[in-house]
Motif scaffolding. Structure first.
Motif: not given
Length: 264
Positions: A81-83, A103-104, A195-197
Motif C-alpha cells: 500500500l505504501r509502494g 518511507a524508503r 493517491r493518498l494513504l
C-alpha cells in the motif's frame, strides 16, 4: 497458503434464485499481484484510503502500538500500500508512538512508480495542530522526499519555523489550530498527490471519517483478543449517521482477514 475470496455482485433476482457462483482461490500471491489487486482506481480527484489493523474485540493497538497485533503478511500488504501511494498521511501521536521513519525506495516498486509518474517513495504528511514533534528525527532531516507537516493557520510561528528549518514543508490546511480534513485532501491534491494513504492513528481516522473524505478502508482483522482499554481503529465524537462501505475483496491467511471496503 493465502486464499483470496473475490467479491462478486448480483441482482436481487439472482440472489433469490441462488445464481451466484463462489470463486475461491487458494494460492500464494506475489508483490506484483498484490499491487494489481490493491491498485488505486482511475479517478481525477484525490483518492484517500486507510490501512488499519484490529483485533477480534476491536483493539487497534496493544501497549500503545499496532505491531503486536499485526503479522508478516499484514506488514507485506502495508508495504504494498505504501509502494502504491503518493503520500502517507499520519497523525502526530502515531509518529511519536510508532517511531515513524521516512518511507524508503523499494526496488520491487521502482518500475511501477516510474510508470505512474511517481517519485521513488511516498512522502509522509504529518497532521498536527501543536507541531509538538521532534524535528531532529530522520523523518524530518533526511527523508528521500521532503516530509510534509499539515497544520492550521493559527499554529505557533516558532514551531512552523522550526519545522521548515529542519527541511519539512509546512502546508496550511485549516483556519484555526487544527486541520480541516477536506481542506487537507484538497491541499495535497493541489501539490500533485492523488493517491493518498493514511495509517492512522485512530483519532486522525475518526476525523477523516467525520469529514466524509475517506474513500476506502483496508482493514486487517487479527485473530487475537486483547481486552483492556485500547482505542478502536477510529476515535473521536460520534457522527449523526454511520457511513456505509461495501466489501471489495477479502484475503485470508492463518486466521488473519485482509479486507478492503469502499465507500458506497
Amino acid at each position: 497458503m493465502r486464499r483470496l475470496f473475490p467479491v462478486t455482485y448480483e441482482t436481487a433476482a439472482q440472489a433469490s434464485d441462488g445464481a451466484q457462483e463462489t470463486d475461491v482461490t487458494d494460492r500464494e500471491w506475489g508483490i506484483e499481484e498484490l499491487a494489481e489487486a490493491y491498485a488505486y482506481p482511475d479517478v481525477r480527484e484525490p483518492w484517500l484510503r486507510a490501512n488499519m489493523v484490529s483485533t477480534l474485540d476491536g483493539a487497534a493497538q496493544h501497549d500503545g502500538r499496532s505491531q503486536p497485533i499485526s503479522s508478516a503478511t499484514d506488514m507485506r500488504i502495508f508495504g504494498v500500500l505504501r509502494g502504491l501511494a503518493d503520500v502517507v498521511i499520519v497523525g502526530a501521536e502515531t509518529v511519536r508512538q510508532e517511531g515513524y521513519r521516512p518511507a524508503r525506495a523499494r526496488e520491487a516498486f521502482t518500475a511501477m512508480r516510474e510508470a505512474a509518474g511517481q517519485g521513488p517513495a511516498p512522502a509522509i504528511a504529518v497532521v498536527t495542530a501543536s507541531l509538538d514533534l521532534d524535528f531532529s528525527l530522520p523523518l524530518f532531516t533526511s527523508p528521500l522526499v521532503p516530509t510534509l507537516v499539515l497544520t492550521g493557520a493559527a499554529a505557533a510561528p516558532d514551531r512552523v519555523a522550526t519545522a521548515e528549518k529542519a527541511g519539512a514543508q509546512v502546508v496550511i490546511a485549516g483556519d484555526g489550530m487544527g486541520v480541516d480534513p477536506a481542506r487537507a485532501v484538497r491541499a495535497l491534491g493541489d501539490l500533485g498527490f492523488s493517491r493518498l494513504l493514511t495509517e492512522g492513528g485512530p483519532r486522525l481516522l475518526g476525523q477523516l471519517v467525520a469529514g466524509a473524505v475517506l474513500d476506502e478502508l483496508c482493514l486487517t482483522v487479527s485473530p487475537l483478543l486483547a481486552t483492556g482499554d485500547a482505542q478502536r481503529i477510529a476515535g473521536g465524537p460520534s457522527i449523526p449517521v454511520p457511513k456505509r462501505f461495501e466489501l471489495v475483496s477479502l484475503l485470508e491467511e492463518a486466521g488473519f482477514l485482509y479486507t478492503r471496503y469502499r465507500r458506497s
